[in-house]
Scaffold this motif. Structure first.
Motif, mmCIF file in Angstrom:
data_model
loop_
_atom_site.group_PDB
_atom_site.id
_atom_site.type_symbol
_atom_site.label_atom_id
_atom_site.label_comp_id
_atom_site.label_asym_id
_atom_site.label_seq_id
_atom_site.Cartn_x
_atom_site.Cartn_y
_atom_site.Cartn_z
ATOM 1 N N TYR A 381 -8.598 1.936 16.501
ATOM 2 C CA TYR A 381 -7.755 2.479 17.991
ATOM 3 C C TYR A 381 -6.754 3.151 17.103
ATOM 4 O O TYR A 381 -6.510 3.744 17.807
ATOM 5 C CB TYR A 381 -8.231 1.265 19.245
ATOM 6 N N LEU A 382 -5.948 2.198 15.799
ATOM 7 C CA LEU A 382 -4.843 2.516 15.903
ATOM 8 C C LEU A 382 -5.325 1.837 14.084
ATOM 9 O O LEU A 382 -4.999 0.139 14.070
ATOM 10 C CB LEU A 382 -3.782 2.030 16.269
ATOM 11 N N ASP A 383 -5.205 2.327 12.955
ATOM 12 C CA ASP A 383 -5.128 2.002 11.262
ATOM 13 C C ASP A 383 -3.956 2.770 11.340
ATOM 14 O O ASP A 383 -3.493 4.281 11.469
ATOM 15 C CB ASP A 383 -6.393 2.909 11.160
ATOM 16 N N GLU A 384 -2.767 2.066 11.114
ATOM 17 C CA GLU A 384 -1.896 2.546 9.177
ATOM 18 C C GLU A 384 -1.436 2.279 8.560
ATOM 19 O O GLU A 384 -1.580 1.112 8.692
ATOM 20 C CB GLU A 384 -0.719 2.697 10.841
ATOM 21 N N GLY A 385 -0.476 2.575 8.385
ATOM 22 C CA GLY A 385 0.409 2.266 6.848
ATOM 23 C C GLY A 385 -0.465 2.108 5.526
ATOM 24 O O GLY A 385 -0.615 0.564 5.099
ATOM 25 N N PRO A 386 -1.249 2.794 5.025
ATOM 26 C CA PRO A 386 -1.756 2.202 4.009
ATOM 27 C C PRO A 386 -1.254 2.017 2.284
ATOM 28 O O PRO A 386 -0.218 2.598 2.211
ATOM 29 C CB PRO A 386 -2.993 3.586 2.859
ATOM 30 N N THR A 387 -1.556 0.712 1.678
ATOM 31 C CA THR A 387 -0.940 0.480 0.607
ATOM 32 C C THR A 387 -1.572 -0.009 -0.709
ATOM 33 O O THR A 387 -2.781 -0.127 -0.163
ATOM 34 C CB THR A 387 -0.007 -0.875 0.832
ATOM 35 N N TRP A 388 -1.533 0.981 -1.913
ATOM 36 C CA TRP A 388 -2.255 1.445 -3.062
ATOM 37 C C TRP A 388 -2.955 0.011 -4.192
ATOM 38 O O TRP A 388 -1.412 -1.197 -3.918
ATOM 39 C CB TRP A 388 -2.267 2.201 -3.541
ATOM 40 N N ALA A 389 -3.381 -0.577 -3.847
ATOM 41 C CA ALA A 389 -4.005 -1.803 -5.248
ATOM 42 C C ALA A 389 -2.993 -1.011 -6.373
ATOM 43 O O ALA A 389 -3.117 0.338 -6.579
ATOM 44 C CB ALA A 389 -5.114 -2.100 -5.305
ATOM 45 N N PRO A 390 -2.475 -2.130 -7.286
ATOM 46 C CA PRO A 390 -2.137 -1.437 -8.457
ATOM 47 C C PRO A 390 -3.260 -0.514 -9.150
ATOM 48 O O PRO A 390 -2.628 0.388 -10.139
ATOM 49 C CB PRO A 390 -1.780 -2.711 -9.111
ATOM 50 N N ASN A 391 -4.805 -0.491 -8.717
ATOM 51 C CA ASN A 391 -5.604 0.219 -9.850
ATOM 52 C C ASN A 391 -5.387 2.257 -9.132
ATOM 53 O O ASN A 391 -6.274 2.939 -9.355
ATOM 54 C CB ASN A 391 -6.521 -0.420 -10.043
ATOM 55 N N GLY A 392 -5.370 1.743 -7.796
ATOM 56 C CA GLY A 392 -5.446 2.702 -7.369
ATOM 57 C C GLY A 392 -6.573 3.687 -6.896
ATOM 58 O O GLY A 392 -6.922 4.548 -6.420
ATOM 59 N N ARG A 393 -7.554 2.219 -6.569
ATOM 60 C CA ARG A 393 -8.392 2.782 -6.319
ATOM 61 C C ARG A 393 -9.016 1.983 -5.232
ATOM 62 O O ARG A 393 -10.133 2.544 -4.502
ATOM 63 C CB ARG A 393 -9.548 2.501 -7.032
ATOM 64 N N VAL A 394 -7.827 1.091 -4.577
ATOM 65 C CA VAL A 394 -8.328 0.122 -2.977
ATOM 66 C C VAL A 394 -6.940 0.196 -2.489
ATOM 67 O O VAL A 394 -6.184 0.098 -2.932
ATOM 68 C CB VAL A 394 -8.213 -1.678 -3.473
ATOM 69 N N LEU A 395 -7.695 0.662 -1.210
ATOM 70 C CA LEU A 395 -6.306 0.505 -0.224
ATOM 71 C C LEU A 395 -6.214 -0.358 1.003
ATOM 72 O O LEU A 395 -6.886 -0.946 1.416
ATOM 73 C CB LEU A 395 -6.088 1.795 0.992
ATOM 74 N N MET A 396 -4.740 -1.272 1.328
ATOM 75 C CA MET A 396 -4.854 -1.800 2.456
ATOM 76 C C MET A 396 -4.056 -1.667 3.663
ATOM 77 O O MET A 396 -3.408 -0.801 3.089
ATOM 78 C CB MET A 396 -3.767 -3.588 1.930
ATOM 79 N N PHE A 397 -4.014 -1.466 4.883
ATOM 80 C CA PHE A 397 -3.743 -1.069 5.855
ATOM 81 C C PHE A 397 -4.112 -2.156 7.240
ATOM 82 O O PHE A 397 -4.429 -2.816 7.220
ATOM 83 C CB PHE A 397 -4.439 0.181 5.564
ATOM 84 N N SER A 398 -3.005 -1.819 7.712
ATOM 85 C CA SER A 398 -2.817 -2.603 9.346
ATOM 86 C C SER A 398 -3.979 -2.166 10.451
ATOM 87 O O SER A 398 -3.882 -0.772 10.323
ATOM 88 C CB SER A 398 -1.198 -2.196 9.741
#
Lengths: 437, 184
Positions: A381-398
Motif C-alpha cells: 500500500y505504501l513503501d517509501e524512502g529506501p536507505t542502503w546498508a553500508p555494504n550496498g546489498r541490503v536496503l531498509m525502508f518504511s
C-alpha cells in the motif's frame, strides 16, 4: 560477483554456491560460501552454541545468531543438546557432533573479563564438513560494549562466508512515530541496527523528517517542521551539538550529505518552486544548482561525489534524473510507467534505489545509474524512502499500512529476503549509518 | 451583567449568524471594504427578545473572528491529484476569503499546503508548497497585501481525514488559510 547472471538465471539460484575464485584471494579458500547475489533461496544452516564464559557468553552468541538470521542468508540451528560443549576455544571441535546437526558452519567462542575490567572475546568459525578453521579472532573492549563485539564478530563471519562486507556494527537513525494518523507525533530517534539501545533525540514538540547519516563521522542531518517554518539541522551525535544550516527565504527540506561529509545537498522552495542547492559546510556558501520551474528534490550524491541523482517532475510527472554536481549535464534515467521518487545512490555506486508508484501501489526498486536493469523489490500500500546498508546489498525502508501504521522493513537487492526490521515500534524514514569504527 | 441581557445578546448573535450564512449561500458579491477601525457589526443589536431558533444551532460567530472565517467563508480549498491548479469551485472560496481579508485588514494568515498520502514525503512537501503558493498568489491578486500572508507546506504530515480511498485523499489534498493574528 556477477550480478547479471544471477538475475537472468533464477533457476540457477542455489542456497550455497561453492565458489573458489570470486573473492578475497589473500584469504584461505573456504569450502562453503554464501552467494549473497543469489538471494539465498535456502539459508545456510549454522551452529552458534552459547559462547563459554557464563551469561555474557550466551548473550553474545544470541546477538550474533539474531544478526545472521535476520540477514536471511543463514539459519541458526538449535544446538543446545549437542554433546560437544566446546569449553575451550583452543580445542578443536568434535566435528561429527556438529555434522550430525546439519550445520555447515560452526561459530564458537569464549568470553573472559579481566581484573582490569577488559572484556575479551575469542571466537572461531569452522567449516564443519571440511573441518577447517575459516576464522579465528580475539576482540577486546570495555565490558559495556559487549553488543558491539557481537556485531563485529557477526560482520567478520558474514564477510568470510559471503565475500561481502557486513553491516551489523551499524546504527540507524529514524523517526519514531506515535499518536493517531490525525495527530501524529514524530521524534528523531537512533538505535543499533538490531533494534537495541533505542534513544530519542528530539521530544516530539515539532515534526522531524528525513534524517540522514554522514558517511564520514557521527553526524546526522534532518528536517524539522514547525508552524513557523522548516529548518535543516546538523547534529553531532558524540557532542550532541546541533546547528542549523542557515536561513533561506522559503521551505528547506530533503537534506543529504556528500560522500566526504563536506557538503549538504537539499531543496529550497521559493514562491512554490523547489530547487536543489549545495551548501559547503566549511565556507557556509550555498550554490543553487537547478533552476527549472518544476519540483527538484531528493538529491543524493554518487559515491565519488561527482554526480547527483534527484527527483523532478519537469517532464510532467515525478521521474529520476542524474546531473553533474555543478548542475550541468542533466539527463533522465527512469523510463518505466509510473512515478519515481526518493532516489538514493548505493555507497558502492552500482545501483540507485528508489520508490516507485504505479497502479495504486508503491514499490522499492533498484536500477543501474544509467537507468538500466530496473527491478522492483517490494510491493505494498505504501513503501517509501529506501536507505542502503553500508555494504550496498541490503536496503531498509518504511512500510505504512492503509490504517496508518508505519514500520521499518529490510529487503536485499534480489528482493527475495524481505522482512520486518528488528525494531518493531512505529517508525519511518530510516537512515543507515556507515560501519562504525 | 444580568442573565437577561446575556441571553438577549446571544440571541441577537444567532440572528446575525443566520443572516450571514444566508448571504453566503448565494455567490458572495463584491462589497466595498469597511473602514478598518470599525469594529461593530452594521446592524446594531439591542433588544430583540425573539425569534428563538426552532432547533439547536451552532453558536453564531462574531464577524471578523476565526470562527466567522472558518464557518462562513471556508478555510480550505481542494486540489486534484498531483495538481496545484485552483479549480473554479476553489476560486469562489478564495474570492470570498480575499473579500473577508480585505474587510478585516488586521488579520494575518498562513497558507498551509497539504498533500494526500499517495506520494513520498519530500515530493509531497514540494507539492504542498506549490499549493500554498497558488493560494497565496490568488489572494494577492485579489487585493490582499503580500505582507499579511505567510505560506508553509506540511506535505502529507497533516491529513484531515484518516480514511483510505479517494474520498479521504481528496480531502487531504488541500490548502488551508489559517488565521494567525488580528482576528476578533
Amino acid at each position: 560477483m556477477n550480478l547479471k547472471s544471477v538475475f537472468t538465471s533464477l533457476a540457477a539460484a542455489a542456497a550455497l554456491a561453492v565458489s573458489f575464485a570470486a573473492f578475497a584471494p589473500t584469504v584461505a579458500r573456504a569450502q562453503i560460501e554464501v552467494d549473497i547475489d543469489k538471494g539465498a533461496v535456502k539459508p545456510l544452516p549454522v551452529a552458534i552454541p552459547a559462547f563459554s564464559g557464563g551469561g555474557r557468553g550466551a548473550e553474545i552468541s544470541q546477538v550474533i545468531s539474531g544478526n545472521l538470521e535476520r540477514s536471511g542468508l543463514f539459519q541458526p540451528l538449535n544446538v543446545a543438546n549437542v554433546a560437544d560443549k566446546l569449553a575451550d576455544v583452543n580445542v578443536q571441535p568434535r566435528f561429527p557432533d556438529w555434522q550430525a546437526t546439519g550445520a555447515q558452519a560452526l561459530i564458537n567462542g569464549q568470553v573472559t573479563v579481566g581484573a582490569d575490567g577488559v572484556l575479551r572475546v575469542d571466537f572461531r568459525l569452522w567449516d564443519t564438513f571440511s573441518q577447517q578453521q575459516l576464522l579465528g579472532l580475539q576482540f577486546t573492549s570495555t565490558a559495556e560494549n559487549w553488543r558491539r563485539v557481537a556485531h563485529k564478530i557477526s560482520d567478520a563471519v558474514y564477510e568470510r562466508l559471503t565475500g561481502e562486507k557486513g553491516y551489523f556494527d551499524t546504527r540507524v537513525v529514524f523517526v519514531a512515530e506515535s499518536g493517531s494518523k490525525l495527530a501524529r507525533v514524530k521524534k528523531l530517534a537512533i538505535m543499533d541496527q538490531d533494534g537495541a539501545n533505542p534513544q530519542y533525540l528530539t521530544d516530539g514538540s515539532y515534526i522531524v523528517m528525513t534524517p540522514r547519516f554522514s558517511s564520514t563521522s557521527q553526524e546526522i542531518t534532518y528536517m524539522a517542521l514547525r508552524p513557523t517554518g522548516s529548518s535543516i539541522y546538523l547534529t553531532n551525535l558524540e557532542t550532541a551539538r546541533t546547528e542549523t544550516i542557515g536561513k533561506f527565504p522559503g521551505m528547506v527540506f530533503a537534506p543529504r550529505f556528500s560522500p566526504d561529509g563536506s557538503k549538504v545537498a537539499f531543496s529550497v522552495e521559493k514562491g512554490g518552486n523547489s530547487d536543489i542547492y549545495v551548501l559547503d559546510l566549511r565556507s557556509r556558501q550555498s550554490t543553487r544548482i537547478t533552476t527549472d520551474p518544476a519540483i527538484d528534490t531528493s538529491p543524493s550524491f554518487s559515491p565519488d561525489g561527482s554526480k547527483i541523482v534527484f527527483n523532478s517532475d519537469r517532464g510532467g510527472q515525478a521521474q529520476i534524473y542524474v546531473m553533474n554536481v555543478d548542475g550541468s549535464g542533466v539527463r533522465r534515467i527512469s523510463y518505466g510507467g509510473g512515478r519515481y521518487t526518493t532516489p538514493v545512490w548505493s555507497p558502492r555506486g552500482d545501483y540507485i534505489a528508489f520508490t516507485k508508484q504505479t497502479g495504486g501501489e508503491f514499490h522499492i526498486g533498484v536500477m543501474k545509474p544509467d537507468g538500466g536493469d530496473e527491478r522492483l523489490l517490494t510491493t505494498s500500500y505504501l513503501d517509501e524512502g529506501p536507505t542502503w546498508a553500508p555494504n550496498g546489498r541490503v536496503l531498509m525502508f518504511s512500510r505504512e499500512s492503509s490504517s496508518g501504521n508505519s514500520r521499518l522493513w529490510t529487503v536485499d537487492i534480489t528482493g527475495r529476503i524481505l522482512r520486518p526490521a528488528a525494531y518493531t515500534g512505529a517508525a519511518s524514514d530510516p537512515a543507515w549509518s556507515p560501519l562504525l569504527d | 451583567m444580568s442573565f437577561d441581557t446575556q441571553r438577549v445578546a446571544r440571541l441577537a448573535m444567532i440572528g446575525l449568524a443566520a443572516a450571514s450564512l444566508a448571504a453566503c449561500a448565494s455567490r458572495p458579491k463584491p462589497q466595498g471594504p469597511v473602514a478598518p477601525t470599525q469594529p461593530a457589526p452594521t446592524q446594531p443589536a439591542p433588544s430583540y427578545p425573539q425569534p428563538a431558533p426552532v432547533s439547536p444551532q451552532p453558536m453564531g460567530a462574531v464577524p471578523g473572528s476565526v470562527q466567522d472565517f472558518v464557518i462562513n467563508i471556508g478555510e480550505r480549498i481542494y486540489f486534484a491529484t498531483d495538481s496545484y491548479d485552483v479549480t473554479p469551485d476553489a476560486q469562489a472560496v478564495l474570492q470570498a476569503q480575499a473579500q473577508w481579508l480585505n474587510r478585516y485588514p488586521a488579520v494575518r494568515v498562513r497558507i498551509e499546503g497539504n498533500a494526500d498520502e499517495r506520494g513520498t514525503r519530500e515530493y509531497n512537501l514540494a507539492l504542498g508548497a506549490r499549493r500554498a503558493n497558488a493560494v497565496r498568489e490568488f489572494l494577492i491578486g485579489a487585493g490582499v497585501s503580500a505582507s499579511r500572508i505567510e505560506s508553509l507546506s506540511y506535505g502529507k504530515e497533516r491529513p484531515i481525514d484518516p480514511g483510505t480511498g479517494e474520498d479521504a485523499w481528496a480531502k487531504n489534498r488541500n490548502a488551508r488559510t489559517a488565521i494567525t493574528d488580528g482576528a476578533r
